[in-house]
Scaffold this motif. Structure first.
Motif, mmCIF file in Angstrom:
data_model
loop_
_atom_site.group_PDB
_atom_site.id
_atom_site.type_symbol
_atom_site.label_atom_id
_atom_site.label_comp_id
_atom_site.label_asym_id
_atom_site.label_seq_id
_atom_site.Cartn_x
_atom_site.Cartn_y
_atom_site.Cartn_z
ATOM 1 N N GLN A 76 0.753 -1.175 -0.138
ATOM 2 C CA GLN A 76 0.270 0.001 -0.035
ATOM 3 C C GLN A 76 0.807 1.163 0.034
ATOM 4 O O GLN A 76 1.846 1.080 0.503
ATOM 5 C CB GLN A 76 -0.943 0.087 1.258
ATOM 6 C CG GLN A 76 -1.925 -0.786 1.216
ATOM 7 C CD GLN A 76 -3.047 -0.828 2.054
ATOM 8 O OE1 GLN A 76 -3.476 0.395 2.732
ATOM 9 N NE2 GLN A 76 -3.520 -1.937 2.908
ATOM 10 N N HIS A 77 0.306 2.336 -0.715
ATOM 11 C CA HIS A 77 0.826 3.699 -0.415
ATOM 12 C C HIS A 77 0.379 4.037 1.045
ATOM 13 O O HIS A 77 -0.598 3.640 1.694
ATOM 14 C CB HIS A 77 0.278 4.626 -1.258
ATOM 15 C CG HIS A 77 0.803 6.007 -1.492
ATOM 16 N ND1 HIS A 77 0.461 6.933 -0.486
ATOM 17 C CD2 HIS A 77 1.595 6.545 -2.179
ATOM 18 C CE1 HIS A 77 0.825 8.089 -0.851
ATOM 19 N NE2 HIS A 77 1.732 7.986 -1.739
ATOM 20 N N GLY A 78 1.358 4.964 1.506
ATOM 21 C CA GLY A 78 0.959 5.323 2.961
ATOM 22 C C GLY A 78 -0.236 6.042 3.306
ATOM 23 O O GLY A 78 -0.515 6.393 4.472
ATOM 24 N N GLY A 79 -0.663 6.850 2.131
ATOM 25 C CA GLY A 79 -1.826 7.707 2.425
ATOM 26 C C GLY A 79 -3.197 7.101 3.002
ATOM 27 O O GLY A 79 -3.503 7.417 3.956
ATOM 28 N N PRO A 80 -3.724 5.915 2.239
ATOM 29 C CA PRO A 80 -4.651 5.272 2.675
ATOM 30 C C PRO A 80 -4.675 4.660 4.307
ATOM 31 O O PRO A 80 -5.441 4.918 5.128
ATOM 32 C CB PRO A 80 -5.106 4.234 1.733
ATOM 33 C CG PRO A 80 -4.551 4.597 0.585
ATOM 34 C CD PRO A 80 -3.137 5.741 0.771
ATOM 35 N N PRO A 81 -3.704 4.089 4.470
ATOM 36 C CA PRO A 81 -3.636 3.428 5.795
ATOM 37 C C PRO A 81 -3.622 4.589 7.073
ATOM 38 O O PRO A 81 -4.053 4.447 7.962
ATOM 39 C CB PRO A 81 -2.395 2.575 6.077
ATOM 40 C CG PRO A 81 -1.527 2.851 4.902
ATOM 41 C CD PRO A 81 -2.520 3.471 3.774
ATOM 42 N N ASN A 82 -2.720 5.630 6.712
ATOM 43 C CA ASN A 82 -2.707 6.732 7.656
ATOM 44 C C ASN A 82 -4.172 7.478 7.770
ATOM 45 O O ASN A 82 -4.357 7.807 8.736
ATOM 46 C CB ASN A 82 -1.876 7.805 6.991
ATOM 47 C CG ASN A 82 -0.348 7.447 7.549
ATOM 48 O OD1 ASN A 82 -0.166 7.362 8.927
ATOM 49 N ND2 ASN A 82 0.560 7.388 6.585
ATOM 50 N N ALA A 83 -4.992 7.511 6.492
ATOM 51 C CA ALA A 83 -6.235 7.972 6.744
ATOM 52 C C ALA A 83 -7.124 7.215 7.618
ATOM 53 O O ALA A 83 -7.894 7.560 8.420
ATOM 54 C CB ALA A 83 -6.947 8.247 5.333
ATOM 55 N N LEU A 84 -6.890 5.656 7.369
ATOM 56 C CA LEU A 84 -7.496 4.683 8.266
ATOM 57 C C LEU A 84 -7.269 5.087 9.598
ATOM 58 O O LEU A 84 -8.192 4.737 10.424
ATOM 59 C CB LEU A 84 -7.305 3.355 7.720
ATOM 60 C CG LEU A 84 -8.065 2.201 8.227
ATOM 61 C CD1 LEU A 84 -9.619 2.300 7.489
ATOM 62 C CD2 LEU A 84 -7.672 0.891 7.649
ATOM 63 N N ALA A 85 -6.258 5.313 9.897
ATOM 64 C CA ALA A 85 -5.681 5.342 11.377
ATOM 65 C C ALA A 85 -6.413 6.438 11.962
ATOM 66 O O ALA A 85 -6.974 6.609 13.170
ATOM 67 C CB ALA A 85 -4.166 5.683 11.665
ATOM 68 N N VAL A 86 -6.557 7.558 11.227
ATOM 69 C CA VAL A 86 -7.345 8.632 11.694
ATOM 70 C C VAL A 86 -8.790 8.499 12.034
ATOM 71 O O VAL A 86 -9.507 8.640 12.995
ATOM 72 C CB VAL A 86 -7.216 10.108 10.807
ATOM 73 C CG1 VAL A 86 -8.122 11.210 11.224
ATOM 74 C CG2 VAL A 86 -5.951 10.595 10.673
ATOM 75 N N ALA A 87 -9.392 7.732 11.027
ATOM 76 C CA ALA A 87 -10.629 7.431 11.209
ATOM 77 C C ALA A 87 -11.027 6.301 12.376
ATOM 78 O O ALA A 87 -11.896 6.754 13.088
ATOM 79 C CB ALA A 87 -11.225 6.565 9.837
ATOM 80 N N ALA A 88 -10.071 5.601 12.598
ATOM 81 C CA ALA A 88 -10.161 4.712 13.616
ATOM 82 C C ALA A 88 -10.105 5.281 15.111
ATOM 83 O O ALA A 88 -10.718 5.060 16.047
ATOM 84 C CB ALA A 88 -9.400 3.588 13.603
ATOM 85 N N ALA A 89 -9.171 6.451 15.287
ATOM 86 C CA ALA A 89 -9.199 7.116 16.178
ATOM 87 C C ALA A 89 -10.439 7.910 16.413
ATOM 88 O O ALA A 89 -11.075 8.393 17.525
ATOM 89 C CB ALA A 89 -8.111 8.303 15.970
ATOM 90 N N GLU A 90 -10.905 8.620 15.417
ATOM 91 C CA GLU A 90 -12.182 9.404 15.370
ATOM 92 C C GLU A 90 -13.312 8.525 16.102
ATOM 93 O O GLU A 90 -14.144 8.786 16.894
ATOM 94 C CB GLU A 90 -12.585 9.986 14.082
ATOM 95 C CG GLU A 90 -11.745 10.972 13.492
ATOM 96 C CD GLU A 90 -11.827 11.393 12.079
ATOM 97 O OE1 GLU A 90 -11.430 12.428 11.809
ATOM 98 O OE2 GLU A 90 -12.547 10.556 11.528
#
Length: 273
Positions: free
Chosen positions: A37-51
């Motif tokens: 994976q590119h780093g963008g999608p999993p980092n966005a997923l981490a933000v969503a999980a934190a929210e």
């Protein structure tokens, strides 16, 4: 191209830890290998999980995610992922969440996300600029791998095949997963992880310059769909480099991003992007 980066397949709250399982789609693919994976999608997923975990644990609606610090402790494969999120500290003015993304029982990404309570400090801040109009007819990024093709790009300067600083507007045309509404920080980190590619100082066919981390700080919530990334890479003499990005929306500068890069020669040609 799939309509989402991920499918949410299972979610549970166990002893204050939110555990979610996702299936990755090809839209997450990066430029280096078709199974990574590119780093963008999993980092966005981490933000969503934190929210999600902050909302479930605190029940508060006055918090905004403004900072992400992530470390890639392993490559993130295009595969099934387990995401574990918990609240580390909950105070009146700020809340900290921690997220771990794993695949096949191995941790891949460790993130911490800070949330700040909403308060009126408009009298002390510069008034927002009028929304700028995005120029029409700008070139794209020529990024034909999964993640690159999942965004609409409008390039102002530089590019993947041009060495030196680069700047481009970007807008996600793919949902993170069904039911998720993009937040400002999630949009910012989705694009900010492209800073090293947009400002590459080396030949993609001769060198790799992968980032081992991503830090994004926002001064205020990002407004709208479009993110402007203005990036520059500073090469070091000891196998490392640093990519710095200024992050803006149509109303002006919002924040900044940093990536630590590991620089190494490669033997075989790699896809550009």
């Amino acid at each position: 191209m799939s309509e989402t980066y991920y499918d949410l397949t299972q979610v549970s709250l166990d002893d204050s830890v939110l555990v979610s399982e996702y299936r990755s789609h090809p839209a997450t693919t990066g430029p280096w290998a078709p199974n990574l994976q590119h780093g963008g999608p999993p980092n966005a997923l981490a933000v969503a999980a934190a929210e999600q975990v902050v909302e479930q644990i605190t029940g508060r609606t006055d918090l905004t995610a403004l900072r992400l610090a992530s470390d890639f402790v392993g490559p993130v494969p295009v595969a099934d992922l387990e995401v574990r999120a918990k609240v580390v500290r909950a105070a009146r003015s700020a809340v900290l969440a921690a997220v771990i993304i794993a695949a096949g029982g191995r941790d891949c990404l460790i993130s911490r996300v800070w949330f700040v309570r909403d308060a009126d400090t408009s009298a002390q801040a510069a008034p927002p600029q009028a929304a700028v109009e995005l120029p029409d007819g700008l070139p794209g990024l020529d990024a034909d791998f999964g993640y690159g093709a999942s965004l609409e790009w409008r390039r102002l300067s530089g590019g993947l095949l041009e060495r030196g600083p680069g700047a481009a507007w970007a807008r996600a045309t793919t949902a993170l997963f069904d039911g998720y509404q993009w937040s400002g920080l999630a949009r910012a980190v989705l694009v900010a992880d492209s800073g090293n590619g947009l400002s590459s100082e080396l030949d993609w066919s001769q060198w790799s310059f992968l980032n081992v981390d991503l830090d994004v700080h926002l001064a205020r919530p990002l407004l709208g769909e479009w993110v402007l990334l203005d990036a520059v890479t500073q090469l070091g003499a000891h196998g490392s480099a640093l990519a710095r990005s200024t992050i803006s929306d149509r109303h002006g500068v919002v924040g900044a991003g940093l990536q630590t890069l590991v620089v190494a020669p490669i033997r075989a040609a790699k896809p550009t992007g």
